[in-house]
Design a protein around this motif. Sequence first.
Motif, PDB file in Angstrom:
ATOM      1  N   ASP A  28      44.394  38.526  37.869  1.00 32.20           N
ATOM      2  CA  ASP A  28      43.056  38.378  38.443  1.00 32.20           C
ATOM      3  C   ASP A  28      42.131  39.459  37.891  1.00 32.20           C
ATOM      4  OD1 ASP A  28      40.843  37.798  39.918  1.00 32.20           O
ATOM      5  OD2 ASP A  28      41.811  37.972  41.891  1.00 32.20           O
ATOM      6  N   GLU A  29      41.307  39.068  36.965  1.00 32.39           N
ATOM      7  CA  GLU A  29      40.342  39.980  36.327  1.00 32.39           C
ATOM      8  C   GLU A  29      41.001  41.261  35.844  1.00 32.39           C
ATOM      9  OE1 GLU A  29      36.431  40.420  37.824  1.00 32.39           O
ATOM     10  OE2 GLU A  29      36.423  38.459  38.788  1.00 32.39           O
ATOM     11  N   SER A  81      39.922  34.561  43.470  1.00 29.91           N
ATOM     12  CA  SER A  81      40.871  35.521  44.051  1.00 29.91           C
ATOM     13  C   SER A  81      41.554  34.924  45.278  1.00 29.91           C
ATOM     14  CB  SER A  81      40.162  36.819  44.440  1.00 29.91           C
ATOM     15  OG  SER A  81      39.678  37.458  43.290  1.00 29.91           O
ATOM     16  N   GLN A  92      42.912  42.037  41.438  1.00 26.90           N
ATOM     17  CA  GLN A  92      41.576  42.437  40.991  1.00 26.90           C
ATOM     18  C   GLN A  92      41.275  43.871  41.454  1.00 26.90           C
ATOM     19  OE1 GLN A  92      38.522  39.678  42.276  1.00 26.90           O
ATOM     20  NE2 GLN A  92      36.876  40.769  41.233  1.00 26.90           N
TER      21      GLN A  92
END
Lengths: 246, 429
Positions: free
Chosen positions: A170-171, A41, A85
């Motif tokens: 991100d995720e 991240s 995220q």
Amino acid sequence: MLQIKNIHASVNNKEILKGINLAIKAGEVHAIMGPNGAGKSTLSSVVAGNENFEVSQGNIVLDGEELTELSADQRAHKGVFVSFQYPVEIPGVSTTNFIKTAVSEKRKALGLPELAAKDFLKMLREKAALLQMDQKFLSRSLNEGFSGGEKKRNEIFQMAMLEPKLAILDETDSGLDIDALKVVANGVNALKSKDNAVLVITHYQRLLDYIVPDFVHVLHDGKIIKSGGKELALELEEKGYDWLIK
Amino acid sequence: MDNNDIKIAFDAFIKQHAPDVLTAKRKEAFETFTTKGFPTKKIENWKYTSLKAVLKPNYATVNTVSDNTLEQVEALLAAKSETYKLVFVNGVFQEQLSDITEEINVFSNVLKASNTEINQYFDTISDSSEAMVNLNTAFASSGAFITLANNKILAKPIELLFFAKAETPVFLQARNLIRVGENTHANIIEKHINLGEAIVLTNAVTELFAAASSHVQYTKLQNDSLLSNLVDNTSVSQQKDSIVTVNTFSFGGKFTRNNLTFHQYGSHCDSVLNGLSILDGKQFVDNHTLVNHNVPDCESHELYNAIYDEKSTGVFNGKVIVKQAAQKTNAYQQNKNILLSDTSNVYAKPQLEIFADDVKCSHGCTIGQLDDKVLFYMKQRGIPKAKAKALLFYAFANENVKAVKIPALRNEITHIIASKLDVTFDLEV
Ligand SMILES: Nc1ncnc2c1ncn2[C@@H]1O[C@H](COP(=O)(O)OP(=O)(O)OP(=O)(O)O)[C@@H](O)[C@H]1O
Ligand SMILES: [Mg+2]
């Protein structure tokens, strides 16, 4: 398209990225995997221009243009997008108005004329349909009270509206149920072209079944310790990271 | 100005005014004030709020009005006619600039002959435990005296305009008594405007009586000059099925203390307390609110938001009392504060006293900064910092501003907010 060269970054005097090198060509999909706390991240924040992270060395170049000195909004105008995220909630600002402001600021920066209201609404409806997103979310305050999965879908919806050159996800898969994962992945694939690129950060091979990477990298302790093809993700799924970390 | 100066001022005031309906009440109130004196920090309700600096100047309690000032006021009013106006300058009513009707009148016109309404309503719901109220009662002679009949929808808002212009510091007392008839709808706006270069201290008391099924929105737009100090005491009495909103917007003024009290006397009333302060420099605003739920099945909705910059200070004290008889009460209170600087301060205290068991009460209080994470998120989407801040401020302030029913007033408030926060709002969020 994107060159990350020897990036060192720290927060509160703690070095988190310790010399990252990564090159992504237009049309490619790259995946980054790696244990919790590895710096994944952080890398996306640094590329996006988060000033909380101090970049002590290295460069980030997008289409031949140095990004390192640009502010986050300027980088966004150049085509950088991060699906966060942990997307934030913004009470009192509707999703529609938020995106309208973002789109119009980007067009302004690029010297494009303001989008006519009806064209904007048409685009909004098309992209919402692409992501099978209920219209009712558009009038609600951005992400306020959205479920984890709804927030992630909204991130990709914004990506669809902003049509970035480089999208860092991100995720994005975490929090999405199986059906939603397919919808969101299909959305990402539909937006994919030979002129843009995607960097997917994930812990799970599952997402990579849908968004198929050309390259997979392992980030550990602020460094990329291994790169390979999509089969690397399968190997990691099976064996974990221990064999790489030793 | 100290307790002795005020004694001299009061004696002069009584001598000047021919005896009228209120003379006896004034003397009594002054006695009460004398035993208490000006409030100090020793009094619980004034713990965070000192009048010391406010009372320092040598205030005059009477002042004349020059022709120049009147012309200036007239010019200011010329452009606007969409309200019924009651205009006061240095405490003196200006009939030629006002829109007096049988219902919309002023104190100075009703004090001569015995008046049953004064006997019945005057000083009955104001907070007599508050020394500043006693002081106001002692000097009561200037302000709105409004009695709206039943079953009316007022065509225009009523605007109470208290102008001041003086060469030397002046202390003004404004007193309003407003009664809104059954099933009547009214909007009222109150402003205090110091046009001069001298310090002004205004001590205002308003008593608002809302009869059954009436709908009243009372908006205090406090955007006075930085030479101005205001102590406001507003008390509202509500009969059944009435809805009363008091909006308190504090943007200007050096020192402001607002005491706002609601008394619910009939079932199914709704009391709305809506406050927004945006302060900078060394501004100080203290909002003390009290909602008395006396009877069953009523609601209160309280939202006080504030943004503090530089060396400004805010106080919020929100008290809600739910009496034992007041079953099925719904009382909501929210107080949200944003501190933009390390040198700004806020003292916030919710106080809930609940004596009934079947009630829904909630309160929340937050103090924070503009969230860095949120700003970064917005910038990542291509929204520059200044625009991102404007959007966030607007969203925050709009929680209060959207409650204002009069579009022109809403606009005026939005403009003040934009200029205070140094942002441009070109969007409807
Ligand atoms: N603001 C901060 N202050 C201190 N440490 C930080 C800060 N931000 C990140 N870190 C630390 O930097 C390291 C990398 O964090 P990062 O969020 O980049 O990890 P990640 O690889 O994304 O992990 P995950 O898989 O859990 O999302 C962690 O040890 C984290 O605690
Ligand atoms: Mg992470």
